[in-house]
Design a protein around this motif. Structure first.
Motif, mmCIF file in Angstrom:
data_model
loop_
_atom_site.group_PDB
_atom_site.id
_atom_site.type_symbol
_atom_site.label_atom_id
_atom_site.label_comp_id
_atom_site.label_asym_id
_atom_site.label_seq_id
_atom_site.Cartn_x
_atom_site.Cartn_y
_atom_site.Cartn_z
ATOM 1 N N PRO A 187 1.069 -0.508 0.217
ATOM 2 C CA PRO A 187 0.350 -0.496 0.076
ATOM 3 C C PRO A 187 0.855 0.732 -0.418
ATOM 4 N N VAL A 188 1.693 1.133 0.460
ATOM 5 C CA VAL A 188 3.432 2.452 0.750
ATOM 6 C C VAL A 188 3.395 3.105 -1.051
ATOM 7 N N LEU A 189 4.048 1.863 -1.301
ATOM 8 C CA LEU A 189 4.472 1.897 -1.938
ATOM 9 C C LEU A 189 3.577 2.004 -3.593
ATOM 10 N N ASP A 190 1.982 1.936 -3.389
ATOM 11 C CA ASP A 190 0.970 2.497 -4.276
ATOM 12 C C ASP A 190 0.810 3.602 -3.966
ATOM 13 N N ALA A 191 1.133 3.827 -3.412
ATOM 14 C CA ALA A 191 0.460 5.201 -2.846
ATOM 15 C C ALA A 191 1.916 6.120 -3.210
ATOM 16 N N TRP A 192 3.207 5.598 -3.147
ATOM 17 C CA TRP A 192 4.700 6.656 -4.017
ATOM 18 C C TRP A 192 4.133 6.262 -5.339
ATOM 19 N N THR A 193 4.145 5.557 -5.888
ATOM 20 C CA THR A 193 3.598 5.547 -7.013
ATOM 21 C C THR A 193 3.011 5.928 -8.376
ATOM 22 N N ALA A 194 1.864 6.729 -7.409
ATOM 23 C CA ALA A 194 0.983 7.481 -7.727
ATOM 24 C C ALA A 194 1.336 9.352 -7.415
ATOM 25 N N ARG A 195 2.117 9.154 -6.904
ATOM 26 C CA ARG A 195 2.637 10.490 -6.895
ATOM 27 C C ARG A 195 4.301 10.538 -7.486
ATOM 28 N N THR A 196 4.288 9.337 -8.277
ATOM 29 C CA THR A 196 5.974 9.380 -8.440
ATOM 30 C C THR A 196 5.327 9.687 -10.533
ATOM 31 N N LYS A 197 6.059 10.967 -10.949
ATOM 32 C CA LYS A 197 7.037 10.997 -12.559
ATOM 33 C C LYS A 197 7.308 9.729 -13.036
ATOM 34 N N GLY A 198 7.740 9.847 -14.394
ATOM 35 C CA GLY A 198 8.830 9.519 -14.542
ATOM 36 C C GLY A 198 8.342 8.066 -15.249
ATOM 37 N N LEU A 199 8.249 6.899 -13.995
ATOM 38 C CA LEU A 199 8.191 6.041 -14.544
ATOM 39 C C LEU A 199 7.768 4.968 -15.764
ATOM 40 N N ASP A 200 7.369 5.495 -16.914
ATOM 41 C CA ASP A 200 6.754 4.707 -18.328
ATOM 42 C C ASP A 200 7.775 5.144 -19.256
ATOM 43 N N GLY A 201 9.312 5.821 -18.497
ATOM 44 C CA GLY A 201 9.866 6.709 -19.949
ATOM 45 C C GLY A 201 11.158 6.302 -20.349
ATOM 46 N N PRO A 202 11.551 7.809 -20.715
ATOM 47 C CA PRO A 202 13.083 7.612 -21.314
ATOM 48 C C PRO A 202 14.057 8.185 -19.776
ATOM 49 N N CYS A 203 15.234 7.900 -19.780
ATOM 50 C CA CYS A 203 15.807 8.639 -18.649
ATOM 51 C C CYS A 203 17.711 7.833 -18.203
ATOM 52 N N VAL A 204 18.113 8.653 -17.624
ATOM 53 C CA VAL A 204 19.080 8.388 -17.294
ATOM 54 C C VAL A 204 19.908 7.540 -15.647
ATOM 55 N N ALA A 205 20.767 6.824 -15.858
ATOM 56 C CA ALA A 205 20.782 6.582 -13.860
ATOM 57 C C ALA A 205 22.642 6.710 -14.113
ATOM 58 N N ARG A 206 23.087 7.544 -12.694
ATOM 59 C CA ARG A 206 24.611 7.469 -12.630
ATOM 60 C C ARG A 206 24.794 6.581 -11.515
ATOM 61 N N LEU A 207 25.309 5.759 -11.688
ATOM 62 C CA LEU A 207 25.448 4.615 -10.572
ATOM 63 C C LEU A 207 27.102 4.736 -9.906
ATOM 64 N N GLY A 208 27.425 5.660 -9.526
ATOM 65 C CA GLY A 208 28.851 5.965 -9.142
ATOM 66 C C GLY A 208 29.500 5.843 -10.265
ATOM 67 N N HIS A 209 30.573 5.314 -10.808
ATOM 68 C CA HIS A 209 31.513 4.711 -11.963
ATOM 69 C C HIS A 209 30.393 4.624 -13.327
ATOM 70 N N GLU A 210 29.013 4.087 -13.421
ATOM 71 C CA GLU A 210 29.113 4.216 -14.387
ATOM 72 C C GLU A 210 27.373 4.666 -14.962
ATOM 73 N N THR A 211 27.017 4.721 -16.670
ATOM 74 C CA THR A 211 25.666 5.368 -16.653
ATOM 75 C C THR A 211 25.032 4.823 -17.390
ATOM 76 N N VAL A 212 24.196 4.553 -17.057
ATOM 77 C CA VAL A 212 23.503 3.082 -18.018
ATOM 78 C C VAL A 212 21.942 4.455 -18.360
ATOM 79 N N SER A 213 21.757 4.241 -19.487
ATOM 80 C CA SER A 213 20.741 5.080 -20.575
ATOM 81 C C SER A 213 19.397 3.944 -20.463
ATOM 82 N N GLY A 214 18.264 4.392 -20.828
ATOM 83 C CA GLY A 214 17.780 2.935 -20.700
ATOM 84 C C GLY A 214 15.989 4.404 -20.928
ATOM 85 N N VAL A 215 14.924 2.875 -20.678
ATOM 86 C CA VAL A 215 13.741 3.435 -20.672
ATOM 87 C C VAL A 215 12.717 2.735 -19.588
ATOM 88 N N ALA A 216 12.721 3.734 -18.423
ATOM 89 C CA ALA A 216 11.551 3.190 -17.055
ATOM 90 C C ALA A 216 10.847 2.528 -17.228
#
Length: 248
Positions: A187-216
């Motif tokens: 239930p917490v995750l559902d409420a959080w997801t309802a307020r979170t944008k960008g979870l179904d589109g392009p994104c770039v993740a910076r992970l320490g020494h690695e940068t990963v591109s793709g689609v969420a």
């Protein structure tokens, strides 16, 4: 029961104070709030500017949860901050950016830093650090920042005081924490997801020494970001700087 809110004129860091208490053996929960921090910290070791008039707070908490389950508290914190801002901001202005940045009109208005470690009594200590830009926003940040002062409803003349904001936050956090404790994480995750944008589109993740591109592709049951990379593989991202709407 809502933990007590303890206000200090100055601390090095509210998270550091929570850690000191835990390592000294304290197990009672409390909100530690400072009018000013001399060594505030954000994620990845960044400095958190501590202008008077903003909220600098940490929930010092003891838990018997596993480290993986205890980490879910970051979602509880994000929802509590969203509730705080929504109590004063114009309708529709508040959103969450994975994993726990809370935004006003798309600009960062709050940050959350959760730290933990083994408690002398067994279990884990948690320091749930929450900073909210009530009256001021830092300049020169990588992404635009804002403060609640610039997004108030017409019937709200001024942002809440630090004391008032801390009280609202503590109440909202406890309400979400109890849902988490009694109903589980979904239930917490559902409420959080309802307020979170960008979870179904392009994104770039910076992970320490690695940068990963793709689609969420939404989030996994534990809250990790599902990222479909440009080579077609699926990555589960549990932590990092993620920029949504970026070209993959």
């Amino acid at each position: 029961m809502i933990p007590p809110v303890q206000i200090f004129d100055e601390l090095d860091s509210t998270n550091a104070e929570a850690r000191r208490r835990a390592e000294a053996g304290e197990i009672t929960s409390a909100w530690i709030v400072a009018r000013r921090q001399t060594a505030g910290r954000g994620r990845r070791g960044r400095t958190w500017e501590s202008e008077t008039g903003n909220l600098f707070s940490t929930l010092a908490h003891f838990t018997r949860k596993s480290p993986a389950e205890a980490a879910q508290v970051t979602f509880v914190a994000a929802l509590a901050v969203a509730d705080l801002l929504e109590a004063f901001a114009v309708a529709g202005a508040v959103s969450i950016k994975w994993p726990n940045d809370v935004l006003l009109a798309g600009e960062k208005a709050a940050g959350i830093l959760v730290e933990s470690g083994p408690h002398p009594a067994g279990g884990l200590w948690l320091a749930v650090g929450i900073g909210v830009n009530l009256a001021h926003a830092p300049e020169g940040t990588e992404r635009p920042a804002t403060s609640l002062k610039h997004h108030l409803r017409a019937d709200v003349a001024y942002p809440p005081s630090m004391e008032a904001a801390a009280s609202v936050l503590a109440e909202a956090f406890e309400a979400w924490r109890m849902r988490w404790e009694t109903l589980g994480f979904q239930p917490v995750l559902d409420a959080w997801t309802a307020r979170t944008k960008g979870l179904d589109g392009p994104c770039v993740a910076r992970l320490g020494h690695e940068t990963v591109s793709g689609v969420a592709e939404g989030v996994a049951p534990d809250g990790s970001l599902r990222l479909r990379t440009t080579d077609g593989s699926l990555r589960l991202i549990s932590a990092g700087d993620v920029f949504f709407g970026e070209a993959a």
